[in-house]
Motif scaffolding. Structure first.
Motif, short mmCIF file in Angstrom:
data_model
loop_
_atom_site.label_atom_id
_atom_site.label_comp_id
_atom_site.label_asym_id
_atom_site.label_seq_id
_atom_site.Cartn_x
_atom_site.Cartn_y
_atom_site.Cartn_z
N ILE A 8 0.95 -1.24 -0.05
CA ILE A 8 0.19 0.14 0.00
C ILE A 8 1.19 1.30 -0.01
CG2 ILE A 8 -1.39 1.70 1.47
CD1 ILE A 8 -2.87 -1.54 1.98
N LEU A 9 1.85 1.27 0.55
CA LEU A 9 2.99 2.12 0.71
C LEU A 9 3.49 2.18 -0.25
CD1 LEU A 9 4.11 1.92 4.74
CD2 LEU A 9 2.32 3.74 4.01
N VAL A 10 4.26 1.08 -1.20
CA VAL A 10 5.08 1.48 -2.28
C VAL A 10 3.10 1.92 -3.59
CG1 VAL A 10 5.79 0.96 -4.51
CG2 VAL A 10 6.37 -0.34 -2.29
N GLY A 11 2.19 2.01 -3.33
CA GLY A 11 1.21 2.25 -4.46
C GLY A 11 1.37 3.70 -4.24
N LEU A 12 1.01 4.24 -2.67
CA LEU A 12 1.00 5.47 -2.66
C LEU A 12 1.57 6.12 -2.92
CD1 LEU A 12 -0.95 4.98 0.78
CD2 LEU A 12 -2.31 6.08 -1.27
N PHE A 13 2.53 6.05 -2.26
CA PHE A 13 4.37 6.35 -2.87
C PHE A 13 4.10 7.01 -4.24
CE2 PHE A 13 8.73 6.80 -4.12
CZ PHE A 13 8.89 7.95 -3.23
N ALA A 14 3.73 6.09 -5.49
CA ALA A 14 4.17 5.81 -7.15
C ALA A 14 2.88 6.94 -7.25
CB ALA A 14 4.42 4.64 -7.31
N ALA A 15 1.39 6.62 -6.17
CA ALA A 15 0.72 7.47 -7.31
C ALA A 15 0.67 9.30 -7.09
CB ALA A 15 -0.49 6.93 -6.37
N HIS B 41 1.29 10.52 -10.71
CA HIS B 41 -0.08 11.11 -10.88
C HIS B 41 -0.55 9.35 -12.06
CE1 HIS B 41 0.45 14.48 -8.38
NE2 HIS B 41 1.87 14.55 -8.54
N PRO B 42 -1.04 8.88 -12.30
CA PRO B 42 -1.34 7.86 -13.36
C PRO B 42 -3.18 8.54 -13.69
CG PRO B 42 -1.66 6.75 -11.13
CD PRO B 42 -0.56 8.45 -10.82
N GLY B 43 -3.98 7.54 -14.45
CA GLY B 43 -5.01 8.19 -14.67
C GLY B 43 -5.07 9.66 -14.83
#
Length: 109
Positions: free
Chosen positions: A96-103, A107-109
């Motif tokens: 979750i942390l990696v996903g939030l950091f990457a998002a 800024h996908p989408g």
């Protein structure tokens, strides 16, 4: 004549190269892309996913049953269950942390 067989590694490499070639061809041919994707690739993809589901669920279920049966005592099973839940929680939190950091970075989408 000698019977020639490809190893699994070669089969995966050939499939990867074919996937890249098909993707490149379809990317550069927008007039045939929709018909090929809808009539060929989508049904093949659905069949593949259905076959994976049909194979994976019994394998996971039987592995869990054999693993629980092979543990032995209830105390060992409890310790193993605790470690499994702890591992799951830690890995999920990291994901979750990696996903939030990457998002937040990309800024996908």
């Amino acid at each position: 004549m000698k019977n020639f067989k490809f190893s699994l590694a070669w089969q995966i490499l050939i499939a990867l190269i074919l996937g890249i070639v098909v993707g490149a061809v379809l990317h550069n041919q927008p007039e045939i892309r929709d018909s090929i994707v809808n009539n060929v690739l989508t049904p093949l993809g659905k069949i593949f996913i259905s076959l994976i589901k049909m194979i994976v669920i019994p394998i996971v279920f039987s592995t869990l049953i054999l693993g629980i049966a092979g543990v032995g005592s209830t105390k060992s099973l409890g310790r193993l269950g605790f470690k499994t839940i702890l591992y799951f929680e830690i890995i999920t939190t990291i994901a979750i942390l990696v996903g939030l950091f990457a998002a937040n970075i990309f800024h996908p989408g």
